[in-house]
Write a protein that holds these residues in place. Structure first.
Motif, PDB file in Angstrom:
ATOM      1  N   ASN A  34      -4.327 -12.535   2.443  1.00  0.00           N
ATOM      2  CA  ASN A  34      -5.587 -11.957   1.931  1.00  0.00           C
ATOM      3  C   ASN A  34      -6.147 -10.914   2.901  1.00  0.00           C
ATOM      4  O   ASN A  34      -7.362 -10.797   3.071  1.00  0.00           O
ATOM      5  N   THR A  48       0.381 -12.204   1.937  1.00  0.00           N
ATOM      6  CA  THR A  48      -0.487 -11.128   2.434  1.00  0.00           C
ATOM      7  C   THR A  48      -1.591 -11.676   3.327  1.00  0.00           C
ATOM      8  O   THR A  48      -2.258 -10.904   4.017  1.00  0.00           O
ATOM      9  N   HIS A  93      -7.012 -12.518  -3.952  1.00  0.00           N
ATOM     10  CA  HIS A  93      -8.075 -12.034  -3.071  1.00  0.00           C
ATOM     11  C   HIS A  93      -8.789 -10.792  -3.609  1.00  0.00           C
ATOM     12  O   HIS A  93      -8.158  -9.782  -3.891  1.00  0.00           O
ATOM     13  N   LYS A  94     -10.112 -10.916  -3.789  1.00  0.00           N
ATOM     14  CA  LYS A  94     -11.038  -9.818  -4.102  1.00  0.00           C
ATOM     15  C   LYS A  94     -11.028  -9.364  -5.563  1.00  0.00           C
ATOM     16  O   LYS A  94     -11.962  -8.688  -5.998  1.00  0.00           O
ATOM     17  N   TRP A  95      -9.984  -9.685  -6.324  1.00  0.00           N
ATOM     18  CA  TRP A  95     -10.014  -9.287  -7.729  1.00  0.00           C
ATOM     19  C   TRP A  95     -11.028 -10.147  -8.472  1.00  0.00           C
ATOM     20  O   TRP A  95     -10.954 -11.374  -8.476  1.00  0.00           O
ATOM     21  N   TRP A 105       0.402 -14.472  -3.245  1.00  0.00           N
ATOM     22  CA  TRP A 105      -0.408 -13.439  -2.614  1.00  0.00           C
ATOM     23  C   TRP A 105      -1.107 -13.967  -1.368  1.00  0.00           C
ATOM     24  O   TRP A 105      -1.103 -13.321  -0.315  1.00  0.00           O
ATOM     25  N   SER A 106      -1.668 -15.149  -1.487  1.00  0.00           N
ATOM     26  CA  SER A 106      -2.362 -15.739  -0.344  1.00  0.00           C
ATOM     27  C   SER A 106      -1.398 -16.011   0.802  1.00  0.00           C
ATOM     28  O   SER A 106      -1.687 -15.728   1.972  1.00  0.00           O
ATOM     29  N   ARG A 126       0.828  -1.207   0.000  1.00  0.00           N
ATOM     30  CA  ARG A 126       0.000   0.000   0.000  1.00  0.00           C
ATOM     31  C   ARG A 126       0.868   1.266   0.000  1.00  0.00           C
ATOM     32  O   ARG A 126       0.535   2.260  -0.650  1.00  0.00           O
ATOM     33  N   SER A 137      -8.346  -4.420  -5.099  1.00  0.00           N
ATOM     34  CA  SER A 137      -9.062  -4.681  -6.342  1.00  0.00           C
ATOM     35  C   SER A 137      -9.746  -3.453  -6.921  1.00  0.00           C
ATOM     36  O   SER A 137      -9.990  -3.398  -8.124  1.00  0.00           O
ATOM     37  N   SER A 138     -10.067  -2.471  -6.097  1.00  0.00           N
ATOM     38  CA  SER A 138     -10.762  -1.289  -6.601  1.00  0.00           C
ATOM     39  C   SER A 138      -9.810  -0.200  -7.078  1.00  0.00           C
ATOM     40  O   SER A 138     -10.248   0.793  -7.666  1.00  0.00           O
ATOM     41  N   GLY A 154      -5.474  -7.582   2.642  1.00  0.00           N
ATOM     42  CA  GLY A 154      -5.674  -6.284   1.990  1.00  0.00           C
ATOM     43  C   GLY A 154      -6.450  -6.419   0.696  1.00  0.00           C
ATOM     44  O   GLY A 154      -6.321  -7.407  -0.026  1.00  0.00           O
ATOM     45  N   ASP A 155      -7.266  -5.429   0.391  1.00  0.00           N
ATOM     46  CA  ASP A 155      -8.070  -5.423  -0.831  1.00  0.00           C
ATOM     47  C   ASP A 155      -7.589  -4.289  -1.731  1.00  0.00           C
ATOM     48  O   ASP A 155      -7.771  -3.115  -1.413  1.00  0.00           O
TER      49      ASP A 155
END
Length: 291
Positions: free
Chosen positions: A234, A232, A258-260, A228-229, A205, A239-240, A236-237
């Motif tokens: 999972n 992190t 995660h989240k994508w 990533w799994s 981030r 995806s936006s 943090g998000d």
């Protein structure tokens, strides 16, 4: 014809094909066109720091996760069938291991975008960056640059600034993609660089927000679902905000991180050079470049 002669001809033919497709100088016998001379350890540079060097994108993913049977190593590795049924744009990514790239040959092979390694950590700059970054642009491709992260070396902000200052910028010209953060298995030590899962999320981030503040764009995030799994958790998000560039050397892209909900680029093969498919038609690639 003897077995020895046939083998020698096979080596010559393969080497010639690598050269014809524009992967720089032909590597010495036994070398992998992706990572160069096997006698030079990944990450080592002449006179440089052996823990900050030219680690090619995806080299650690191939090492740790392997290549499925349907993506067996081949000098003519095709676009996956499921990518061919959609509007997709073919591209490649390169690093210093490819040397001077024959961009005309890549264009003739149907490649329409390229990502070029600019930096790694804060101690390495790709010595072929100008030829690769400008050459892909001059031939007509949409191009971008990427940074190989070493989160145990310095903060995300420090590495984002180093990246932007050394080729990782962005301009709204319709031909320049946002910079990409290559975050994958550590080539020099502990898989997750000694960071906790929350610490890794915070590092990513920090890099992402700093890059956004410097360029006006969030960086693309290049990773694999497994790494990533693991690293992190999972937690943090992204995806936006951050487009996903996922690596998986198989017949399908599989489960995304995660989240994508969708990927922007899929790196589906690592031979004879990293092969990528943009998830959309060419006009959408231009739209991504324009922000």
């Amino acid at each position: 014809m003897s077995i020895t002669v046939r083998a020698a001809r096979s080596v010559v033919t393969a080497a010639a094909l690598v050269a014809a497709l524009g992967f720089g100088a032909v590597a010495p016998a036994g070398a992998d066109p992706l990572i160069g001379n096997p006698d030079t350890p990944i990450g080592e540079t002449s006179g440089g720091d052996a823990t900050e060097g030219d680690t090619p994108m995806g080299s650690q993913i191939a090492k740790h996760e392997g290549v499925s049977a349907e993506r067996a190593r081949s000098l003519t590795d095709p676009v996956p069938a499921d990518a061919e049924t959609r509007a997709a744009v073919a591209g490649i990514d390169v690093s210093g291991h490819q040397g001077n790239v024959n961009w005309q040959a890549q264009w003739n092979a149907g490649k329409r975008f390229a990502y070029v390694k600019a930096t790694e950590g804060t101690g390495y700059k790709n010595p072929y960056f100008a030829q690769q970054y400008n050459g892909s642009y001059n031939i007509g491709m949409i191009r971008g640059s990427y940074h190989f992260a070493l989160p145990n070396k310095s903060s995300g902000a420090v590495q984002a600034n180093y990246f932007v200052n050394n080729g990782g910028g962005w301009s709204r010209d319709g031909r320049t993609l946002p910079g990409a953060l290559d975050i994958e298995y550590n080539p020099y030590g502990a898989t997750c660089y000694g960071l906790s899962q929350q610490g890794m999320v915070n590092w990513i981030r920090d890099f992402s927000n700093t890059y956004k503040n410097r360029t006006g764009r969030y960086p693309m995030i290049y990773t694999s679902t497994s790494w990533w799994s693991q690293c992190t958790g999972n937690l943090g998000d992204f995806s936006s905000t951050n487009p996903l560039w996922v690596a998986r050397y198989a017949a399908s892209v599989g489960t995304l991180p995660h989240k994508w909900g969708f990927y922007t680029i899929w790196q589906y093969s690592e031979t004879p050079i990293d092969q990528n498919s943009f998830n959309g038609a060419h006009d959408r690639l231009v739209a991504l470049a324009n922000g």
